[in-house]
Scaffold this motif. Structure first.
Motif, mmCIF file in Angstrom:
data_model
loop_
_atom_site.group_PDB
_atom_site.id
_atom_site.type_symbol
_atom_site.label_atom_id
_atom_site.label_comp_id
_atom_site.label_asym_id
_atom_site.label_seq_id
_atom_site.Cartn_x
_atom_site.Cartn_y
_atom_site.Cartn_z
ATOM 1 N N ARG A 32 0.839 -1.241 -0.147
ATOM 2 C CA ARG A 32 -0.147 -0.025 0.116
ATOM 3 C C ARG A 32 0.730 1.311 -0.350
ATOM 4 N N ASP A 33 1.921 1.342 0.833
ATOM 5 C CA ASP A 33 2.742 2.410 0.720
ATOM 6 C C ASP A 33 3.216 2.754 -0.790
ATOM 7 N N CYS A 34 3.801 1.615 -1.465
ATOM 8 C CA CYS A 34 4.293 1.834 -2.813
ATOM 9 C C CYS A 34 3.336 2.194 -3.619
ATOM 10 N N ARG A 43 11.081 7.195 3.558
ATOM 11 C CA ARG A 43 9.861 7.333 3.929
ATOM 12 C C ARG A 43 9.825 8.320 5.182
ATOM 13 N N SER A 44 8.845 9.010 5.099
ATOM 14 C CA SER A 44 8.438 9.999 6.364
ATOM 15 C C SER A 44 8.248 9.052 7.424
ATOM 16 N N ARG A 45 8.066 10.070 8.654
ATOM 17 C CA ARG A 45 7.918 9.371 9.878
ATOM 18 C C ARG A 45 6.553 8.649 9.916
ATOM 19 N N THR A 46 5.509 9.395 9.215
ATOM 20 C CA THR A 46 4.053 8.832 9.191
ATOM 21 C C THR A 46 4.126 7.443 8.580
ATOM 22 N N ARG A 47 4.718 7.560 7.382
ATOM 23 C CA ARG A 47 4.602 6.345 6.580
ATOM 24 C C ARG A 47 5.474 5.215 7.304
ATOM 25 N N GLU A 48 6.628 5.443 8.124
ATOM 26 C CA GLU A 48 7.276 4.479 8.741
ATOM 27 C C GLU A 48 6.543 3.899 9.753
#
Length: 209
Positions: free
Chosen positions: A55-57, A86-91
């Motif tokens: 989903r992130d990709c 990746r941003s902190r939110t994504r991580e």
């Protein structure tokens, strides 16, 4: 691959199907088997963690799907140079999914140390990152993996951009080496299975073949 198969960017309607087929492709897996208490738990764990990565990709990069008779049979999930780190939110989203997947498993502390060590070694040089590649087990060895890699690897050679991936399966090393990847490093922590980090330098000469 048959004449009815094709490779293209997946749609939002194909996302769940892509997660399911990629999870089937990974099982059994030495790293996820290390986390899980049983093969059945490993099967449940894979879609949770791999789904977060895919989903992130999908939102921040490209997910290519191979289709056969309108059915997704494989996927390749990439992040472009501007998509990492990746941003902190994504991580956090990925970490939260990983934590949910591991909470009922085993080797949690060792597993998180290993994932942290792998992340610490992620190259800082701009590159295309292959987060996931998977083909339905019943169709592996029929050219789908090559076809799924081709769009972005061609882009890499055209734009002179490197590519990077991690794999926990030793049998994957010769497969990726055929496409120009080489092992940068083998990572492990005490008690864990290894993870191999692989890098691919662009080569415009490949475009001539």
């Amino acid at each position: 691959m048959s004449e009815q198969s094709n490779v293209q960017l997946i749609s939002s309607q194909q996302r769940d199907e892509s997660i399911a087929v990629t999870s089937r492709a990974f099982w059994p897996d030495p790293l996820f088997g290390f986390f899980a208490k049983s093969p059945e738990q490993e099967k449940r764990l894979l879609p949770v963690f791999l789904g977060a990565l895919l989903r992130d990709c999908f939102h921040h990069g490209q997910v290519w799907g191979a289709s056969e008779d309108q059915r997704v049979v494989g996927s390749a999930s990439w992040l472009p140079p501007e998509g990492t780190p990746r941003s902190r939110t994504r991580e956090f989203r990925i970490y939260a999914a990983c934590a949910r997947a591991l909470i009922l498993g085993r080797n949690r502390v060792t597993g998180m140390k290993l994932l942290g060590a792998v992340e610490d070694e992620h190259p800082s040089e701009p590159h295309w990152y292959l987060a996931l590649l998977g083909v339905d087990p019943s169709l592996q060895g029929h050219g789908y993996g090559r076809a799924l890699l081709q769009p972005v690897l061609t882009k890499c050679d055209t734009a002179i951009e490197p590519a990077y991936l991690e794999t926990q399966k030793p049998e994957n090393l010769p497969f990726y080496e055929r496409f120009g990847f080489r092992v940068l490093k083998e990572i492990s922590v005490p008690g864990s299975p290894p993870v191999w980090l692989m890098w691919r330098d662009p080569d415009p000469a490949r475009l001539e073949h």
